[in-house]
Design a protein around this motif. Structure first.
Motif, PDB file in Angstrom:
ATOM      1  N   LEU A   4      15.161  19.551-115.821  1.00  0.00           N
ATOM      2  CA  LEU A   4      16.360  19.723-115.937  1.00  0.00           C
ATOM      3  C   LEU A   4      17.562  18.693-116.062  1.00  0.00           C
ATOM      4  N   LYS A   5      17.302  18.767-113.922  1.00  0.00           N
ATOM      5  CA  LYS A   5      18.140  17.202-113.552  1.00  0.00           C
ATOM      6  C   LYS A   5      17.372  16.203-113.439  1.00  0.00           C
ATOM      7  N   GLY A   6      16.666  16.277-113.373  1.00  0.00           N
ATOM      8  CA  GLY A   6      15.813  14.905-112.932  1.00  0.00           C
ATOM      9  C   GLY A   6      15.372  14.391-111.841  1.00  0.00           C
ATOM     10  N   GLY A   7      14.310  14.762-111.338  1.00  0.00           N
ATOM     11  CA  GLY A   7      13.215  14.416-109.997  1.00  0.00           C
ATOM     12  C   GLY A   7      11.767  14.251-109.716  1.00  0.00           C
ATOM     13  N   ILE A   8      11.151  14.597-108.489  1.00  0.00           N
ATOM     14  CA  ILE A   8      10.203  14.691-108.653  1.00  0.00           C
ATOM     15  C   ILE A   8       9.835  15.914-107.504  1.00  0.00           C
ATOM     16  N   TYR A   9       8.547  16.223-107.704  1.00  0.00           N
ATOM     17  CA  TYR A   9       7.553  17.287-106.840  1.00  0.00           C
ATOM     18  C   TYR A   9       6.293  16.315-106.458  1.00  0.00           C
ATOM     19  N   ILE A  10       6.061  16.722-105.289  1.00  0.00           N
ATOM     20  CA  ILE A  10       4.808  16.200-104.313  1.00  0.00           C
ATOM     21  C   ILE A  10       4.097  17.327-103.756  1.00  0.00           C
ATOM     22  N   TYR A  11       2.802  17.238-103.451  1.00  0.00           N
ATOM     23  CA  TYR A  11       2.382  18.171-103.109  1.00  0.00           C
ATOM     24  C   TYR A  11       0.860  17.516-102.651  1.00  0.00           C
ATOM     25  N   PRO A  12       1.156  16.472-101.804  1.00  0.00           N
ATOM     26  CA  PRO A  12       0.003  15.575-101.543  1.00  0.00           C
ATOM     27  C   PRO A  12      -1.225  15.905-101.119  1.00  0.00           C
ATOM     28  N   SER A  13      -1.826  15.539-100.458  1.00  0.00           N
ATOM     29  CA  SER A  13      -3.558  15.723 -99.872  1.00  0.00           C
ATOM     30  C   SER A  13      -2.678  15.863 -98.426  1.00  0.00           C
ATOM     31  N   ALA A  14      -3.102  16.335 -97.419  1.00  0.00           N
ATOM     32  CA  ALA A  14      -2.559  16.340 -96.385  1.00  0.00           C
ATOM     33  C   ALA A  14      -4.112  17.520 -94.688  1.00  0.00           C
ATOM     34  N   THR A  15      -3.687  17.139 -93.906  1.00  0.00           N
ATOM     35  CA  THR A  15      -5.243  17.234 -92.737  1.00  0.00           C
ATOM     36  C   THR A  15      -5.241  18.919 -93.041  1.00  0.00           C
ATOM     37  N   ASN A  16      -4.236  20.111 -93.798  1.00  0.00           N
ATOM     38  CA  ASN A  16      -5.066  21.031 -94.138  1.00  0.00           C
ATOM     39  C   ASN A  16      -5.664  20.983 -95.213  1.00  0.00           C
ATOM     40  N   TYR A  17      -4.935  20.993 -95.929  1.00  0.00           N
ATOM     41  CA  TYR A  17      -6.071  20.553 -97.298  1.00  0.00           C
ATOM     42  C   TYR A  17      -5.584  18.797 -97.770  1.00  0.00           C
ATOM     43  N   PRO A  18      -6.857  18.490 -97.736  1.00  0.00           N
ATOM     44  CA  PRO A  18      -7.562  16.883 -98.157  1.00  0.00           C
ATOM     45  C   PRO A  18      -7.528  16.614 -99.244  1.00  0.00           C
ATOM     46  N   ASN A  19      -7.998  17.487-100.044  1.00  0.00           N
ATOM     47  CA  ASN A  19      -7.315  16.877-101.573  1.00  0.00           C
ATOM     48  C   ASN A  19      -6.411  18.144-102.420  1.00  0.00           C
ATOM     49  N   GLY A  20      -4.933  17.930-101.301  1.00  0.00           N
ATOM     50  CA  GLY A  20      -4.464  19.030-102.186  1.00  0.00           C
ATOM     51  C   GLY A  20      -4.028  20.441-101.945  1.00  0.00           C
TER      52      GLY A  20
END
Length: 335
Positions: free
Chosen positions: A255-271
């Motif tokens: 509705l407002k414009g923006g970005i959501y990110i859930y990247p890879s990380a140590t705990n979740y190497p594939n996201g």
């Protein structure tokens, strides 16, 4: 004002091959949304809805009681439809084939995250339901197989979500734009409130769990710093807003414009997010509303699934913001 039923019947002509099947499936999802809405809104008044169920799902995550309730409600509602051949859920170990004569002759399979962000229920924060619909690829007249569920996202025939917040809203696409319907509890119907939704090409909101910052890839770290830098020409710094429910964060950014990110990380190497239950349906909605969805390098809808509960990094939202994030990921790919 048009109701959801009136709208999908009106749009049925866009899918003559479906012969009303999608209308029936969406009607079942509408019913499930109303049931979950009811129980969420009385969650604080009953102890059998709040808290942990005492089980873990296939990914080793603790299940909330409402996770189990939402999953069983969705499964029963879809099993009652003659159009649905099978069901796969984030809360199930494997897919469920509706192995009856009706199920074997049905043409569609459903994948779902029945209650996204369910850990927020106990503290009265918005949550959601995500769904994805595909035409089966196995022969009609036989039980569905794993192959029916392991299709790339660009083959979806419909997808959507329900957000349970200050109001309950159902948003869906069948590949011809994105439409939103707000639930009127006094009438018991979803009414068209947001026709042909378009996500702004850019925005001022970035949504990411910055508590995991030290574990992020270098490209994500650099993009966050870019978001925080002051630059009047590009309306920076951006504002950080993170609810912890993909549906809620995406809906706000839609509705407002923006970005959501859930990247890879140590705990979740594939996201952490699941490709089939979260990534693909939300990517379909993003693209149909003018946005983008990527794993940081590649289009989400082009990824070939390799496992039913496959995880994937997710960069999704306003087109220009996702493209900029991808630029940083490519620039710092080897660091």
């Amino acid at each position: 004002m048009k109701t959801l039923d009136e709208f999908i019947v009106e749009k049925q002509m866009e899918f003559p091959h479906a012969k009303g099947a999608l209308t029936g499936i969406l009607s079942s999802i509408r019913l499930v949304a109303k049931i979950i809405h009811r129980d969420i809104n009385r969650a604080g008044l009953t102890t059998d809805i709040l808290g942990l169920a005492g089980n873990e799902n296939i990914q080793g995550e603790n299940q909330m009681k409402l996770d189990v309730f939402a999953n069983e409600t969705m499964k029963r509602a879809l099993m009652a439809r003659e159009e649905v051949a099978g069901f796969a859920s984030e809360e199930e170990d494997t897919f469920v084939a509706f192995d009856t004569e009706r199920g074997r002759n049905a043409k569609y399979v459903i994948l779902t995250d029945p209650l996204d962000g369910s850990s927020n229920i106990d503290v009265n924060v918005a949550v959601g339901t995500i769904f994805s619909i595909y035409r089966r690829v196995s022969p009609i007249g036989t039980p569905v197989t794993l192959e029916d569920f392991m299709q790339p996202g660009h083959r979806q025939v419909a997808a959507g979500y329900v957000v349970y917040g200050s109001s309950t809203m159902l948003v869906y696409t069948t590949g011809n734009g994105v439409h939103g319907f707000t639930y009127d509890p006094s009438l018991g119907v979803f009414c068209l409130s947001h026709e042909n939704m378009k996500i702004p090409s850019t925005g001022k909101i970035y949504s990411i769990n910055e508590g995991q910052y030290l574990k992020f890839p270098m490209g994500v770290k650099k993009y966050i710093k870019y978001c925080q830098e002051e630059d009047p020409a590009t309306n920076r710094p951006y504002t950080s807003r993170y609810i912890g429910s993909l549906v809620s964060d995406f809906h706000r950014n839609m509705l407002k414009g923006g970005i959501y990110i859930y990247p890879s990380a140590t705990n979740y190497p594939n996201g952490k997010l699941r490709l089939l239950y979260e990534g693909n349906p939300m990517a379909f909605l993003a693209e149909q509303s003018g946005g983008l969805a990527s794993d940081g390098y590649n289009r989400i809808l082009d990824i070939i699934p390799t496992a039913l509960h496959q995880r994937v990094p997710l960069f999704i939202g306003s087109k220009e913001m996702v493209e900029k994030a991808q630029d940083f990921m490519n620039e710092f790919k080897d660091l």
